[in-house]
Motif scaffolding. Structure first.
Motif, PDB file in Angstrom:
ATOM      1  N   LYS A  97       0.831  -1.202   0.000  1.00 40.74           N
ATOM      2  CA  LYS A  97       0.000   0.000   0.000  1.00 40.74           C
ATOM      3  C   LYS A  97       0.865   1.251   0.000  1.00 40.74           C
ATOM      4  O   LYS A  97       2.063   1.209   0.302  1.00 40.74           O
ATOM      5  N   ASP A  98       0.232   2.363  -0.348  1.00 43.22           N
ATOM      6  CA  ASP A  98       0.927   3.650  -0.354  1.00 43.22           C
ATOM      7  C   ASP A  98       1.489   3.953   1.029  1.00 43.22           C
ATOM      8  O   ASP A  98       0.866   3.647   2.048  1.00 43.22           O
ATOM      9  N   GLY A  99       2.662   4.554   1.065  1.00 43.84           N
ATOM     10  CA  GLY A  99       3.257   4.962   2.329  1.00 43.84           C
ATOM     11  C   GLY A  99       4.201   3.951   2.927  1.00 43.84           C
ATOM     12  O   GLY A  99       5.026   4.298   3.775  1.00 43.84           O
ATOM     13  N   GLU A 100       4.091   2.688   2.525  1.00 43.58           N
ATOM     14  CA  GLU A 100       5.011   1.672   3.024  1.00 43.58           C
ATOM     15  C   GLU A 100       6.364   1.781   2.315  1.00 43.58           C
ATOM     16  O   GLU A 100       6.465   2.292   1.200  1.00 43.58           O
ATOM     17  N   THR A 101       7.409   1.280   2.967  1.00 42.23           N
ATOM     18  CA  THR A 101       8.726   1.233   2.345  1.00 42.23           C
ATOM     19  C   THR A 101       8.735   0.150   1.261  1.00 42.23           C
ATOM     20  O   THR A 101       8.276  -0.964   1.479  1.00 42.23           O
ATOM     21  N   TRP A 102       9.252   0.502   0.099  1.00 42.15           N
ATOM     22  CA  TRP A 102       9.377  -0.477  -0.964  1.00 42.15           C
ATOM     23  C   TRP A 102      10.436  -1.518  -0.593  1.00 42.15           C
ATOM     24  O   TRP A 102      11.383  -1.226   0.136  1.00 42.15           O
ATOM     25  N   VAL A 103      10.277  -2.713  -1.102  1.00 48.03           N
ATOM     26  CA  VAL A 103      11.246  -3.792  -0.896  1.00 48.03           C
ATOM     27  C   VAL A 103      11.851  -4.167  -2.242  1.00 48.03           C
ATOM     28  O   VAL A 103      11.130  -4.398  -3.215  1.00 48.03           O
ATOM     29  N   HIS A 104      13.174  -4.218  -2.297  1.00 45.97           N
ATOM     30  CA  HIS A 104      13.894  -4.479  -3.547  1.00 45.97           C
ATOM     31  C   HIS A 104      14.298  -5.941  -3.658  1.00 45.97           C
ATOM     32  O   HIS A 104      14.804  -6.529  -2.712  1.00 45.97           O
ATOM     33  N   LEU A 105      14.090  -6.507  -4.845  1.00 48.98           N
ATOM     34  CA  LEU A 105      14.500  -7.867  -5.156  1.00 48.98           C
ATOM     35  C   LEU A 105      15.285  -7.842  -6.457  1.00 48.98           C
ATOM     36  O   LEU A 105      14.838  -7.267  -7.456  1.00 48.98           O
ATOM     37  N   ASN A 106      16.463  -8.446  -6.445  1.00 50.83           N
ATOM     38  CA  ASN A 106      17.305  -8.520  -7.633  1.00 50.83           C
ATOM     39  C   ASN A 106      16.882  -9.731  -8.460  1.00 50.83           C
ATOM     40  O   ASN A 106      17.169 -10.877  -8.106  1.00 50.83           O
ATOM     41  N   LEU A 107      16.200  -9.495  -9.577  1.00 50.35           N
ATOM     42  CA  LEU A 107      15.667 -10.592 -10.379  1.00 50.35           C
ATOM     43  C   LEU A 107      16.754 -11.433 -11.026  1.00 50.35           C
ATOM     44  O   LEU A 107      16.512 -12.588 -11.392  1.00 50.35           O
ATOM     45  N   LYS A 108      17.946 -10.896 -11.177  1.00 49.83           N
ATOM     46  CA  LYS A 108      19.036 -11.674 -11.772  1.00 49.83           C
ATOM     47  C   LYS A 108      19.447 -12.832 -10.876  1.00 49.83           C
ATOM     48  O   LYS A 108      20.049 -13.808 -11.349  1.00 49.83           O
ATOM     49  N   LYS A 109      19.144 -12.753  -9.594  1.00 51.40           N
ATOM     50  CA  LYS A 109      19.531 -13.796  -8.647  1.00 51.40           C
ATOM     51  C   LYS A 109      18.412 -14.800  -8.394  1.00 51.40           C
ATOM     52  O   LYS A 109      18.562 -15.720  -7.596  1.00 51.40           O
ATOM     53  N   ILE A 110      17.279 -14.630  -9.073  1.00 57.41           N
ATOM     54  CA  ILE A 110      16.128 -15.503  -8.862  1.00 57.41           C
ATOM     55  C   ILE A 110      16.078 -16.576  -9.936  1.00 57.41           C
ATOM     56  O   ILE A 110      16.208 -16.289 -11.128  1.00 57.41           O
ATOM     57  N   LYS A 111      15.879 -17.832  -9.539  1.00 56.13           N
ATOM     58  CA  LYS A 111      15.737 -18.909 -10.505  1.00 56.13           C
ATOM     59  C   LYS A 111      14.404 -18.778 -11.236  1.00 56.13           C
ATOM     60  O   LYS A 111      13.417 -18.298 -10.685  1.00 56.13           O
ATOM     61  N   LYS A 112      14.375 -19.220 -12.502  1.00 57.15           N
ATOM     62  CA  LYS A 112      13.181 -19.068 -13.326  1.00 57.15           C
ATOM     63  C   LYS A 112      11.973 -19.799 -12.766  1.00 57.15           C
ATOM     64  O   LYS A 112      10.832 -19.393 -12.982  1.00 57.15           O
ATOM     65  N   ASP A 113      12.212 -20.915 -12.051  1.00 56.13           N
ATOM     66  CA  ASP A 113      11.092 -21.681 -11.513  1.00 56.13           C
ATOM     67  C   ASP A 113      10.760 -21.292 -10.072  1.00 56.13           C
ATOM     68  O   ASP A 113       9.944 -21.940  -9.410  1.00 56.13           O
ATOM     69  N   SER A 114      11.354 -20.215  -9.584  1.00 60.85           N
ATOM     70  CA  SER A 114      11.088 -19.762  -8.222  1.00 60.85           C
ATOM     71  C   SER A 114       9.717 -19.096  -8.125  1.00 60.85           C
ATOM     72  O   SER A 114       9.227 -18.501  -9.088  1.00 60.85           O
TER      73      SER A 114
END
Length: 257
Positions: free
Chosen positions: A123-140
């Motif tokens: 929701k608006d106002g919350e801190t965004w959370v970052h995820l590096n997609l290069k480190k994620i497996k395709k079937d994750s």
């Protein structure tokens, strides 16, 4: 033609809900300016006695629309008598998307993707959370495919028969292969439905005089009735304005395991 729909279930990506509670210290990177996409040349969509047929006209408009930036707004049915609503903007050339959506009973999701960096919150106002997609497996479970995040490209591939009862108005059928886990393309813009064994559906689409697709309605039917969904498209070829959030925290390590 594919088989009649046999089974489908909602498979909304769970990245946002799980990541919101898994951040550490927020960081503040410099904002990234969004590139400006140049509109393609307009094409005529009014059929003539010797001109292209309805399918050729619609496919030309779909190909033109899916290859440039556009804004979208979605509303529709999903299984278990739920609804999905959402809106966003997508720039396929810059590989950027910003989308908000909500499924009945499942809360809201906000997502921004810039290249291979995904930012999410509920929701608006919350801190965004970052995820590096290069480190994620395709079937994750946390994978996010930026090759077709709105489902419009897969819709184009699934178009089967097309007829036109009036200029700029089309109807037809879709014929598509079965979905894999955590995959789907409907509703366009906010994919929330996975059809396990493939099947078919009906659709209507409208275009404007500039040759852009402006509305797509799809109906999926099975023994329980129909799931109806509508997506409107606008702002074709205009700058998306998408950039990284100015305030975000990093996802915890277990999301990459």
């Amino acid at each position: 033609m594919g088989e009649v729909l046999k089974s489908y279930h909602p498979v909304l990506a769970a990245v946002t809900v799980l990541l919101v509670g898994g951040c550490t210290t927020p960081s503040t990177p410099a904002p990234v300016a969004a590139p400006i996409a140049s509109p393609s040349a307009t094409v005529s969509v009014s059929p003539s006695p010797t001109g292209p047929d309805a399918r050729e006209l619609l496919m030309a408009a779909l190909q033109k629309s899916k290859n440039t930036s556009y804004r979208f707004s979605t509303s529709g049915d999903v299984p278990d008598s739920k609804k999905v609503t959402g809106s966003g903007v997508y720039d396929p050339k810059a590989k950027r998307i910003s989308v908000k959506y909500k499924v009945t009973g499942d809360g809201a999701t906000q997502r921004i993707v810039v290249g291979t960096d995904l930012y999410s919150r509920s929701k608006d106002g919350e801190t965004w959370v970052h995820l590096n997609l290069k480190k994620i497996k395709k079937d994750s479970l946390y994978a996010y495919d930026m090759t077709d995040p709105t489902g419009l490209s897969r819709f184009v591939d699934a178009v089967d028969t097309v007829t036109s009862s009036a200029p700029n108005l089309y109807s037809g059928t879709l014929d598509f292969e079965g979905d894999r886990f955590n995959e789907g393309f409907l509703p366009i813009g906010t994919p929330a439905i996975s059809v396990l064994f493939g099947g078919n559906a009906t659709f209507t689409a409208t275009t404007n005089p500039g040759g852009w697709v402006t509305s797509i309605k799809v109906s999926l039917k099975d023994s329980k009735g129909a799931l109806n969904m509508t997506t409107t498209l606008s702002g074709h070829g205009k700058a998306s304005g998408i950039k990284k959030p100015s305030n975000y925290g990093e996802a915890m390590d277990f999301y990459y395991n």
